[in-house]
Scaffold this motif. Structure first.
Motif, PDB file in Angstrom:
ATOM      1  N   SER A 297       0.852  -1.037  -0.109  1.00 24.09           N
ATOM      2  CA  SER A 297      -0.085   0.024  -0.034  1.00 24.09           C
ATOM      3  C   SER A 297       0.960   1.359  -0.041  1.00 24.09           C
ATOM      4  N   LEU A 298       0.068   2.506  -0.399  1.00 25.17           N
ATOM      5  CA  LEU A 298       0.968   3.714  -0.198  1.00 25.17           C
ATOM      6  C   LEU A 298       1.487   3.973   1.168  1.00 25.17           C
ATOM      7  N   ALA A 299       0.583   3.824   1.951  1.00 23.46           N
ATOM      8  CA  ALA A 299       1.068   3.890   3.448  1.00 23.46           C
ATOM      9  C   ALA A 299       2.334   2.944   3.711  1.00 23.46           C
ATOM     10  N   GLU A 300       2.379   1.873   3.304  1.00 16.84           N
ATOM     11  CA  GLU A 300       3.555   1.027   3.747  1.00 16.84           C
ATOM     12  C   GLU A 300       4.739   1.588   2.831  1.00 16.84           C
ATOM     13  N   ALA A 301       4.480   2.041   1.622  1.00 16.04           N
ATOM     14  CA  ALA A 301       5.782   2.582   0.820  1.00 16.04           C
ATOM     15  C   ALA A 301       6.248   3.826   1.493  1.00 16.04           C
ATOM     16  N   LEU A 302       5.412   4.718   2.010  1.00 15.52           N
ATOM     17  CA  LEU A 302       5.937   5.812   2.745  1.00 15.52           C
ATOM     18  C   LEU A 302       6.728   5.192   4.014  1.00 15.52           C
ATOM     19  N   ALA A 303       6.192   4.552   4.668  1.00 18.23           N
ATOM     20  CA  ALA A 303       6.799   3.947   5.744  1.00 18.23           C
ATOM     21  C   ALA A 303       8.213   3.724   5.553  1.00 18.23           C
ATOM     22  N   ARG A 304       8.439   2.964   4.641  1.00 20.01           N
ATOM     23  CA  ARG A 304       9.582   2.106   4.156  1.00 20.01           C
ATOM     24  C   ARG A 304      10.845   3.242   3.871  1.00 20.01           C
ATOM     25  N   ILE A 305      10.263   4.448   3.456  1.00 16.78           N
ATOM     26  CA  ILE A 305      11.291   5.394   2.786  1.00 16.78           C
ATOM     27  C   ILE A 305      11.526   6.397   4.154  1.00 16.78           C
ATOM     28  N   GLY A 306      10.770   6.339   5.156  1.00 16.61           N
ATOM     29  CA  GLY A 306      10.864   7.095   6.362  1.00 16.61           C
ATOM     30  C   GLY A 306       9.845   8.165   6.384  1.00 16.61           C
ATOM     31  N   GLY A 307       8.888   8.430   5.531  1.00 19.68           N
ATOM     32  CA  GLY A 307       8.081   9.344   5.321  1.00 19.68           C
ATOM     33  C   GLY A 307       8.684  10.722   5.201  1.00 19.68           C
ATOM     34  N   PRO A 308       7.727  11.800   5.095  1.00 21.11           N
ATOM     35  CA  PRO A 308       8.442  13.247   5.038  1.00 21.11           C
ATOM     36  C   PRO A 308       9.346  13.562   5.980  1.00 21.11           C
ATOM     37  N   ASN A 309      10.203  14.429   5.397  1.00 21.95           N
ATOM     38  CA  ASN A 309      11.303  14.912   6.354  1.00 21.95           C
ATOM     39  C   ASN A 309      10.859  16.111   6.990  1.00 21.95           C
ATOM     40  N   ASP A 310      11.039  16.022   8.372  1.00 22.75           N
ATOM     41  CA  ASP A 310      10.317  17.045   9.140  1.00 22.75           C
ATOM     42  C   ASP A 310      10.923  18.571   8.971  1.00 22.75           C
ATOM     43  N   ALA A 311      12.315  18.477   8.356  1.00 20.02           N
ATOM     44  CA  ALA A 311      13.025  19.743   8.500  1.00 20.02           C
ATOM     45  C   ALA A 311      12.746  20.532   7.210  1.00 20.02           C
ATOM     46  N   GLN A 312      12.161  19.673   5.889  1.00 21.67           N
ATOM     47  CA  GLN A 312      12.202  20.476   4.705  1.00 21.67           C
ATOM     48  C   GLN A 312      11.019  20.130   3.754  1.00 21.67           C
ATOM     49  N   ALA A 313      10.190  18.849   4.360  1.00 21.26           N
ATOM     50  CA  ALA A 313       9.190  18.533   3.554  1.00 21.26           C
ATOM     51  C   ALA A 313       7.791  19.268   3.888  1.00 21.26           C
ATOM     52  N   ASP A 314       6.857  19.105   2.601  1.00 19.95           N
ATOM     53  CA  ASP A 314       5.647  19.901   2.957  1.00 19.95           C
ATOM     54  C   ASP A 314       4.536  18.718   2.923  1.00 19.95           C
ATOM     55  N   PRO A 315       4.153  18.183   4.057  1.00 18.18           N
ATOM     56  CA  PRO A 315       3.205  17.060   4.163  1.00 18.18           C
ATOM     57  C   PRO A 315       1.826  17.286   3.399  1.00 18.18           C
ATOM     58  N   LYS A 316       1.521  18.337   3.196  1.00 17.62           N
ATOM     59  CA  LYS A 316       0.353  18.557   2.103  1.00 17.62           C
ATOM     60  C   LYS A 316       0.797  18.318   0.859  1.00 17.62           C
ATOM     61  N   ALA A 317       1.840  18.090   0.277  1.00 16.87           N
ATOM     62  CA  ALA A 317       2.130  17.724  -0.908  1.00 16.87           C
ATOM     63  C   ALA A 317       3.171  16.441  -1.103  1.00 16.87           C
ATOM     64  N   VAL A 318       2.434  15.272  -0.992  1.00 18.33           N
ATOM     65  CA  VAL A 318       3.037  14.094  -1.320  1.00 18.33           C
ATOM     66  C   VAL A 318       2.439  13.356  -2.643  1.00 18.33           C
ATOM     67  N   PHE A 319       3.426  13.251  -3.557  1.00 18.18           N
ATOM     68  CA  PHE A 319       2.792  12.962  -4.844  1.00 18.18           C
ATOM     69  C   PHE A 319       3.481  11.641  -5.409  1.00 18.18           C
ATOM     70  N   LEU A 320       2.156  10.786  -6.064  1.00 17.07           N
ATOM     71  CA  LEU A 320       2.669   9.546  -6.612  1.00 17.07           C
ATOM     72  C   LEU A 320       2.508   9.792  -7.927  1.00 17.07           C
ATOM     73  N   PHE A 321       3.586   9.329  -8.737  1.00 13.17           N
ATOM     74  CA  PHE A 321       3.854   9.827 -10.137  1.00 13.17           C
ATOM     75  C   PHE A 321       3.513   8.157 -10.802  1.00 13.17           C
ATOM     76  N   ARG A 322       2.406   8.236 -11.645  1.00 12.68           N
ATOM     77  CA  ARG A 322       2.402   6.564 -12.253  1.00 12.68           C
ATOM     78  C   ARG A 322       2.147   6.852 -13.836  1.00 12.68           C
ATOM     79  N   TYR A 323       3.048   6.029 -14.460  1.00 13.90           N
ATOM     80  CA  TYR A 323       2.946   5.994 -15.941  1.00 13.90           C
ATOM     81  C   TYR A 323       2.472   4.713 -16.252  1.00 13.90           C
ATOM     82  N   ASP A 324       1.439   4.746 -16.769  1.00 13.70           N
ATOM     83  CA  ASP A 324       0.792   3.518 -17.561  1.00 13.70           C
ATOM     84  C   ASP A 324       0.915   3.261 -18.928  1.00 13.70           C
ATOM     85  N   ALA A 325       1.727   2.675 -19.372  1.00 18.64           N
ATOM     86  CA  ALA A 325       1.886   2.614 -20.862  1.00 18.64           C
ATOM     87  C   ALA A 325       0.539   2.233 -21.699  1.00 18.64           C
ATOM     88  N   ALA A 326      -0.271   1.425 -21.340  1.00 18.94           N
ATOM     89  CA  ALA A 326      -1.426   1.001 -22.161  1.00 18.94           C
ATOM     90  C   ALA A 326      -2.382   2.224 -21.996  1.00 18.94           C
TER      91      ALA A 326
END
Length: 396
Positions: A297-326
């Motif tokens: 899940s997206l929540a599990e993926a964010l947890a694996r990368i440590g989530g947003p960095n408190d010192a520099q991240a904007d928690p209101k702007a977490v983007f998932l880019f998806r490229y679907d060739a079909a």
């Protein structure tokens, strides 16, 4: 007068320095665009690559769950479904032919006496002078490239495309008038023509003969020992009649339309393609992360990368880019999903939003981050000078 002039000069100098400092903020290094910059890029009419940003709120999430994922999703292999048979003789097949005769036989010199034989077992009264049935096993006959076989006293028979029962009748008809009540039994000993081939990342590659039981795709994979890695990270490519399709082995359900009934000549290739996603932006580090589980899940993926960095991240702007060739081939733009982690409902959505292979997570920088960086740089530059000034004043 002199004081006013000095104050005016200091004010002008301070404003000039402030302007230089603010302009310097824009030139500081950054890990990526801010959330507002991403949104402006989606609305830019001059952009060569158009993309669409979708807010992951409750309404959008419900719509996305109702959409079947494209690419290697369910139904890809089902498009190759065909009707066919696996009992047709083909060039290269090896046939065992047995001929049974009654009384005086064509093959008497080398016949084997089967006393009581078929007739006795069936309760049929044989001729009193010779109540035996003799069988003549011939050598294994291989079907020639032109689809024919040649038998003594019968001649050349075209057997390609026929069933063993058809060949039995051909032989019996060929022996009519030459033998007394001839009966033939034809068994396919080896049939390359009614086989499939499996290769790639399986335990045992090679040829698998098909039987009247009508083996399916997953049956063949099991017969070959299965994939060398997890089914979720294995892609099955099936080639049939000049066409091919592929999907992940873990997505194929036994007995489903994608678990195809195999036909002669099918080629199955298993390829290991581990699923992964990438992380960029205001996170602990840029990384590529393997799924390591059938679903993520997206929540599990964010947890694996440590989530947003408190010192520099904007928690209101977490983007998932998806490229679907079909989808893009069908004329749809690339999709970017935005998650606002300041809303409690976003965590429920993230728990149930499925990641797909090669998704990219980008955590945007906070709009105040460049200013903070520049202030930190100024502190590093001027703190030693200020300390020296204080020490000098104290010594005086």
């Amino acid at each position: 007068m002199q004081f006013s002039r000095t104050l005016r000069l200091r004010t002008i100098g301070s404003v000039s320095i402030l302007a230089v400092l603010l302009s310097g903020c824009a030139t500081l290094p950054s890990s990526g665009p801010t959330g507002s910059q991403v949104m402006r890029g989606a609305k830019d009419p001059a952009a060569e690559l158009k993309f669409e940003v979708v807010d992951l709120d409750g309404a959008a999430f419900k719509r996305l769950l109702a959409v079947q994922p494209a690419g290697r999703g369910v139904g890809q292999l089902a498009s190759l479904s065909r009707e066919g048979r696996v009992d047709r003789i083909a060039p290269g097949d090896a046939l065992q032919v047995n001929i049974y005769e009654v009384g005086m036989t064509l093959f008497g010199a080398s016949t084997q006496n089967v006393t009581g034989g078929i007739g006795a077992q069936m309760g049929v009264i044989q001729d009193a002078t010779d109540a035996s049935v003799r069988s003549q096993p011939l050598n294994v006959v291989t079907v020639a490239a032109d689809g024919t076989i040649r038998l003594p006293y019968v001649g050349r028979l075209m057997v390609a495309g026929s069933t063993p029962y058809d060949v039995q009748r051909m032989i019996e008809q060929g022996l009519q008038g030459k033998s007394q009540s001839p009966q033939a039994l034809v068994t396919v000993v080896n049939s390359p023509g009614n086989s499939i081939y499996i290769l790639g990342d399986v335990t045992r590659t090679g040829r698998i003969p098909l039987t009247a039981a009508r083996e399916r795709l997953l049956d063949a994979v099991a017969s070959a020992g299965g994939s060398k890695v997890s089914a979720a990270d294995t892609v099955v490519r099936l080639s049939r009649g000049g066409q091919s399709a592929e999907m992940r082995l873990g997505d194929i359900r036994p007995g489903s339309s994608d678990d195809l009934t195999l036909l002669p000549g099918d080629r199955i290739e298993l390829v290991v393609e581990p699923r992964s996603f990438s992380a960029f932006g205001a996170t602990s580090k840029v990384s590529q992360v393997a799924f390591e589980s059938p679903k993520l899940s997206l929540a599990e993926a964010l947890a694996r990368i440590g989530g947003p960095n408190d010192a520099q991240a904007d928690p209101k702007a977490v983007f998932l880019f998806r490229y679907d060739a079909a989808a893009i081939a069908a004329g749809e733009p690339p999709m970017i999903y935005r998650l606002n982690l300041m809303k409690p409902e976003s965590y429920i959505i993230a728990q149930n939003f499925p990641m797909q292979d090669k998704d990219l997570i980008y955590i945007a920088n906070s709009a105040s981050n460049p200013v903070s960086k520049f202030v930190a740089i100024l502190n590093q530059l001027f703190a030693p000078l200020l300390t020296a000034r204080i020490l000098t004043d104290n010594n005086n």
